[in-house]
Enzyme design. Structure first.
Site, PDB file in Angstrom:
ATOM      1  N   GLU A  92      36.699  53.284  30.335  1.00  0.00           N
ATOM      2  CA  GLU A  92      36.577  52.189  29.371  1.00  0.00           C
ATOM      3  C   GLU A  92      35.143  51.726  29.186  1.00  0.00           C
ATOM      4  O   GLU A  92      34.374  51.656  30.140  1.00  0.00           O
ATOM      5  CB  GLU A  92      37.379  50.986  29.865  1.00  0.00           C
ATOM      6  CG  GLU A  92      38.836  51.291  30.055  1.00  0.00           C
ATOM      7  CD  GLU A  92      39.589  50.096  30.631  1.00  0.00           C
ATOM      8  OE1 GLU A  92      40.763  50.255  30.918  1.00  0.00           O
ATOM      9  OE2 GLU A  92      38.982  49.025  30.782  1.00  0.00           O
ATOM     10  N   CYS A 105      29.345  46.979  28.259  1.00  0.00           N
ATOM     11  CA  CYS A 105      29.823  47.046  29.637  1.00  0.00           C
ATOM     12  C   CYS A 105      30.314  48.469  29.878  1.00  0.00           C
ATOM     13  O   CYS A 105      31.218  48.949  29.189  1.00  0.00           O
ATOM     14  CB  CYS A 105      30.965  46.045  29.802  1.00  0.00           C
ATOM     15  SG  CYS A 105      31.754  46.141  31.410  1.00  0.00           S
ATOM     16  N   CYS A 112      38.835  53.765  41.077  1.00  0.00           N
ATOM     17  CA  CYS A 112      38.011  53.020  42.027  1.00  0.00           C
ATOM     18  C   CYS A 112      38.672  53.063  43.401  1.00  0.00           C
ATOM     19  O   CYS A 112      39.889  53.113  43.510  1.00  0.00           O
ATOM     20  CB  CYS A 112      37.888  51.567  41.553  1.00  0.00           C
ATOM     21  SG  CYS A 112      36.751  50.573  42.542  1.00  0.00           S
ATOM     22  N   CYS A 116      40.526  45.978  45.185  1.00  0.00           N
ATOM     23  CA  CYS A 116      40.561  44.510  45.114  1.00  0.00           C
ATOM     24  C   CYS A 116      41.933  44.115  44.563  1.00  0.00           C
ATOM     25  O   CYS A 116      42.434  44.743  43.625  1.00  0.00           O
ATOM     26  CB  CYS A 116      39.455  43.983  44.209  1.00  0.00           C
ATOM     27  SG  CYS A 116      37.814  44.372  44.830  1.00  0.00           S
ATOM     28  N   CYS A 119      42.463  43.365  40.686  1.00  0.00           N
ATOM     29  CA  CYS A 119      41.787  44.222  39.701  1.00  0.00           C
ATOM     30  C   CYS A 119      42.642  45.433  39.325  1.00  0.00           C
ATOM     31  O   CYS A 119      43.275  46.047  40.177  1.00  0.00           O
ATOM     32  CB  CYS A 119      40.456  44.685  40.281  1.00  0.00           C
ATOM     33  SG  CYS A 119      39.498  45.721  39.165  1.00  0.00           S
ATOM     34  N   CYS A 331      38.640  44.579  33.206  1.00  0.00           N
ATOM     35  CA  CYS A 331      38.435  45.853  33.899  1.00  0.00           C
ATOM     36  C   CYS A 331      39.674  46.692  34.129  1.00  0.00           C
ATOM     37  O   CYS A 331      40.597  46.270  34.806  1.00  0.00           O
ATOM     38  CB  CYS A 331      37.884  45.596  35.291  1.00  0.00           C
ATOM     39  SG  CYS A 331      36.329  44.840  35.249  1.00  0.00           S
TER      40      CYS A 331
HETATM   41  N1  SAH Z   1      33.054  47.205  41.247  1.00  0.00           N
HETATM   42  C1  SAH Z   1      32.143  46.259  40.675  1.00  0.00           C
HETATM   43  C2  SAH Z   1      32.110  46.237  39.163  1.00  0.00           C
HETATM   44  C3  SAH Z   1      33.402  46.310  38.402  1.00  0.00           C
HETATM   45  S1  SAH Z   1      34.427  44.895  38.276  1.00  0.00           S
HETATM   46  C4  SAH Z   1      32.409  44.883  41.237  1.00  0.00           C
HETATM   47  O1  SAH Z   1      33.344  44.717  41.994  1.00  0.00           O
HETATM   48  O2  SAH Z   1      31.626  43.972  40.962  1.00  0.00           O
HETATM   49  C5  SAH Z   1      33.574  43.709  37.322  1.00  0.00           C
HETATM   50  C6  SAH Z   1      33.956  42.266  37.670  1.00  0.00           C
HETATM   51  O3  SAH Z   1      35.265  41.904  37.205  1.00  0.00           O
HETATM   52  C7  SAH Z   1      33.968  42.021  39.174  1.00  0.00           C
HETATM   53  O4  SAH Z   1      33.402  40.778  39.449  1.00  0.00           O
HETATM   54  C8  SAH Z   1      35.459  42.022  39.460  1.00  0.00           C
HETATM   55  O5  SAH Z   1      35.749  41.422  40.682  1.00  0.00           O
HETATM   56  C9  SAH Z   1      36.004  41.311  38.249  1.00  0.00           C
HETATM   57  N2  SAH Z   1      37.436  41.474  38.012  1.00  0.00           N
HETATM   58  C10 SAH Z   1      38.227  42.515  38.280  1.00  0.00           C
HETATM   59  N3  SAH Z   1      39.503  42.266  37.927  1.00  0.00           N
HETATM   60  C11 SAH Z   1      39.511  41.028  37.415  1.00  0.00           C
HETATM   61  C12 SAH Z   1      40.539  40.202  36.880  1.00  0.00           C
HETATM   62  N4  SAH Z   1      41.799  40.610  36.815  1.00  0.00           N
HETATM   63  N5  SAH Z   1      40.169  38.985  36.452  1.00  0.00           N
HETATM   64  C13 SAH Z   1      38.874  38.566  36.509  1.00  0.00           C
HETATM   65  N6  SAH Z   1      37.881  39.293  36.994  1.00  0.00           N
HETATM   66  C14 SAH Z   1      38.194  40.522  37.459  1.00  0.00           C
END
Ligand code: SAH
Length: 341
Positions: A92, A105, A112, A116, A119, A331
């Protein structure tokens, strides 16, 4: 196998061109065709002889991405692309249009490993790292399709950029090459879940880009629960790398904090968070967590009070505007949805 020419630095290209018996200065012409004129085929390189162009096509390939899906937000002109890679993987890229600038972006991995809990990016596991060319092409194909010049770039799409360290650094070097796309790394931010050793390594390179750290919790117990990476690098270790990054590069780190109802959004948490990050003078970006169907996290209804508390404690905290909410711009959402079909 043909070499991926868009992943080669100018110095590497010069070496390759000499190795196939041609003169070194030709590499600069080819580099210009690829990164400035954006040729998609060697046949377009009109200042090279036909024989030379055929020889190039024998040894090298110019990769492309194909648009599998393109969604345009009705609210705010955010455009989300699902790009197909040569092996069928989808990634994406999101183009965000603000009044004065266009920001992009990009993704750094297909899938990944970080898992998390809130995510969608890792929902279907990790597949592979992206090549430097595949990161660069997210920019080139989007500029080609939209006709718009992108002013700034964030590595905040699918994947953990510091888990694909060498390719990401190579991509950044290609992106900022004066003979190529020539984007200043002052206009680039890299977001990480907190791989502290790699943050230290990045600091040594002094590339001048902004580091953005996804913190999302103010104590180790909560952070380890929602971000497994915290079991390897806890908050104290992570913040020490952030301090080191600032000292080595002179650039302040910024933090991302997704507010999740009843998980990390209490006012006591805001106080603890303020104590943690105040010494760093860092900016904090609050993100109301985006709903991901497969995850049970809920949006916090305490965003305003949380922000006010931080502001009162002297922290520069802003609430991120949610762009493209109607087109699953968070994301990994689109990749995950498509994979389910
Ligand atoms: N792996 C990297 C970059 C990708 S995620 C990182 O962790 O920073 C980009 C941002 O979006 C990160 O801050 C991540 O924690 C956040 N993110 C992921 N899923 C999300 C969600 N469902 N709601 C809000 N932020 C989210």
């Amino acid at each position: 196998m043909k070499k991926d020419i868009l992943s080669l630095s100018l110095t590497e290209l010069e070496r390759e061109i000499k190795a196939i018996g041609e003169q070194k200065f030709r590499a600069k012409q080819i580099f210009d065709w690829l990164h400035v004129k954006r040729a998609a085929d060697f046949s377009e390189m009109s200042n090279l002889s036909e024989q030379f162009r055929l020889k190039l096509a024998e040894h090298f390939c110019i990769k492309r991405l194909n648009i599998q899906k393109k969604l345009v937000s009705e609210h705010d002109y955010t455009v989300k692309y699902l790009y197909g890679l040569h092996d069928g993987q989808g990634i994406e890229t999101v183009q965000m249009r603000y009044k004065h600038a266009n920001s992009l972006c990009i993704s750094t991995q297909a899938g990944c490993k970080m898992n998390c809990s809130f995510c969608a990016s890792g929902a279907n596991g990790f597949v592979r790292d992206l090549e430097p060319s595949e990161m660069l092409l997210q920019l080139y194909e989007t500029e080609r399709d939209s006709g718009i010049n992108v002013g700034s770039l964030v590595l905040m799409g699918i994947g953990e950029p510091l888990d694909n360290f060498d390719n990401v650094v190579k991509f950044l070097q290609l992106l900022s090459d004066k003979q190529g796309r020539n984007m200043s790394l002052r206009h680039v931010s890299l977001s990480t879940c907190g791989l502290a050793d790699e943050i230290d390594e990045l600091a040594e390179l002094k590339l001048g880009l902004t580091l953005s750290v996804s913190l999302h919790a103010a104590d180790d117990e909560t952070r380890s629960r929602i971000m497994p990476v915290n079991k390897k690098y806890n908050i104290a270790r992570l913040l020490s790398s952030c301090r080191n990054y600032f000292e080595k590069t002179g650039r302040r780190v910024s933090f991302e904090y997704a507010l999740i109802k009843d998980v990390n959004d209490s006012l006591e948490t805001a106080e603890r968070l303020a104590r943690l990050i105040k010494p760093l003078g860092a900016h904090l970006n609050l993100i109301p967590v985006n709903h991901v169907p497969a995850k049970k996290h809920k949006k916090s209804d305490n965003v305003k009070a949380f922000q006010e508390k931080l502001t009162n404690l002297g922290i520069n905290a802003t609430v991120r505007r949610t762009l493209g909410a109607d087109i699953s711009a968070a994301c990994g959402q689109l990749r995950a949805e498509t994979a389910k079909l």
